[in-house]
Design a protein around this motif. Sequence first.
Motif, short mmCIF file in Angstrom:
data_model
loop_
_atom_site.label_atom_id
_atom_site.label_comp_id
_atom_site.label_asym_id
_atom_site.label_seq_id
_atom_site.Cartn_x
_atom_site.Cartn_y
_atom_site.Cartn_z
N GLN A 182 0.82 -1.44 0.10
CA GLN A 182 -0.13 0.04 0.17
C GLN A 182 0.84 1.37 -0.45
O GLN A 182 1.67 1.50 0.83
N VAL A 183 0.34 2.37 -0.98
CA VAL A 183 1.11 4.23 -1.04
C VAL A 183 0.30 4.68 -0.91
O VAL A 183 -1.27 4.77 -0.11
N GLY A 184 0.59 6.20 -1.29
CA GLY A 184 0.05 7.33 -1.03
C GLY A 184 -0.43 7.46 0.01
O GLY A 184 0.33 7.11 1.43
N GLU A 185 -1.75 8.79 0.80
CA GLU A 185 -1.70 9.57 1.44
C GLU A 185 -1.55 8.71 2.87
O GLU A 185 -1.26 8.87 4.32
N TYR A 186 -2.59 7.16 2.82
CA TYR A 186 -3.61 6.22 3.46
C TYR A 186 -1.57 5.81 4.18
O TYR A 186 -1.89 5.75 5.42
N ALA A 187 -1.01 5.34 3.68
CA ALA A 187 0.59 5.16 4.00
C ALA A 187 0.60 5.98 4.46
O ALA A 187 2.24 5.47 5.47
N ARG A 188 1.14 7.06 4.63
CA ARG A 188 1.66 8.08 5.49
C ARG A 188 0.37 8.95 6.22
O ARG A 188 1.05 9.71 6.81
N ASN A 189 -0.44 7.57 6.50
CA ASN A 189 -1.17 8.30 8.05
C ASN A 189 -1.79 9.53 7.56
O ASN A 189 -2.13 10.34 8.45
#
Length: 568
Positions: A182-189
């Motif tokens: 998983q990547v993106g803004e979710y991965a960056r919390n």
Amino acid sequence: MDNKSIIKKLKLTIQLMELHEENPFKIRSYQSAVNTIDRGEISLVELDQDELQKINGIGKSIAEVIRSLIKSGTFPLLEELLSNTPEGLLEVMQLKGLGPKKIKTLWKELGITSTHELMEACQSGQVAGLKGFGQKTQDTIIAALEFQASNVGKFLYAEIEETSAGLDKLLKERFGENNVVQVGEYARNHEIISDLEWLIISEDRPATHKQINSIEGLVQNRKLSSPYTWVGQLTSPEITLRFRLCTENALVSEFLIRTSSPEHLNLPITDTETMAHLYRKKPYSSPQEAYEEAGMQYIPTELREGYFEVEAAKENKLPKLVENGDLKGILHNHSSYSDGKHSLREMAEQCRDLGYEYLGISDHSQTAVYAGGLDVAKIERQHQEIDELNKELAPFKIFKGIESDILGDGSLDYPDEVLAKFDFIVSSIHSVLNMDTKKATARLLKAIQNPYTTILGHPTGRLLLRRDGYPIDHKTIIDACAKYNVAIEINANPWRLDLDWRWVHYALTQNVKIAINPDSHDKNTYNHMHYGVLVGRKGGLSKDMTLNALNKEEMEAYFENRKSKIKQ
């Protein structure tokens, strides 16, 4: 249907009854049922008609409604009300600051049945001309409509967490554990999520697209998709999905690129090279190898936002980020003494059973009449119970706190002799939120200067995706907290997450301690601490700078030290 879903349907029914001016006694009975269910512990799904009727606040007719909701998800009165209400009016009912009477006026006098029509009526000035509205109300409605429109398709991190985890598991089962990340803004919390994004290793892109399309509940947007990226949406909840296909050789580089904000990628590491250049430089065996290549500290995923992280990593000054297990207690919680759902004992025992060493109880203060705020007599009763529970529950400890309202002039709503009775004070604004930056900042500054203020609670009063916070001069507020030794709260309620993570690093540079608190109004929301930790980590928060990472003895000494300085 669970209790939460039943409450949601009953609240909708109440709104519609108020809109259609149903019998006020009937409305009151539904509201009483909602209050009863909300405060109760029993799952209604498991109860029959007779058992439901035995619950105080639920009569025969409401019991029948609940049974109907459990069986079919609806009931006759709700269906009748919905049939008499234009569908678009339900969206209007979600706007903050518009009550049933005003909505009915808009509907009956201007024929407004949707948010689109409401915006047009506001822009033409028709709403301001209605009796009981005026220019100010019209401007407020326009702001609410713009805020609502800007947040369409967005979700709180906590709202989408279960969905994300379920999809992640499904994708790994379908394509292989090591082939999906998983990547993106979710991965960056991120606190607000507008899409969910994954990398999938694929050596046969058409076949991978076909496999993705076979997953139930996913709808592809073929116009936005390409051979390398599947773009579409979940049917429920309706959130955008992106699956980026790459080779195994490119996975690490793509992971670093796709877990970084544009601002992070553009930060320079040499005169000729940016972070994006570094990530694309060559195939890496691990993310850590890329940083070793540049002679930098490894930058955790949640920090890749383009703030302070690259310079700190180059100087080997990135801290070890705070973790859930570092927290020894929680300091902002409410019991049934004010508007909490559970008793002081229940709140304390649950906190202890979760492994914490202490609980700070900070019920609402006397100005918060709507929340059962504590008058002096109530405070004395609570403190007596705390003393008794502390003897019984030792070594676990309950600290005596209060969430004292910051009044319009910035003063706290108890005299000093009452404030002196508490171990700590969380000072927060709950009323008159419509302020400009100058007014809001001045109000907070006076509260911070009060020697009894220990923690500044939810500094901007924001509710994510519901309302903006009042504007404040963050630097001025943080600098004042540094001067007067006041900690700043990260309110871990998923709707708040306030202090915003973008200001955490600045607070740390000024040596301001951060307190992570769930603002729990029941014993089942202590787990919100997790979201506060995520926010703290994004701002670079370490254990050493987290107030409630202090153990019980250290916290006792901290409170006593502050109070001793007040007496001097």
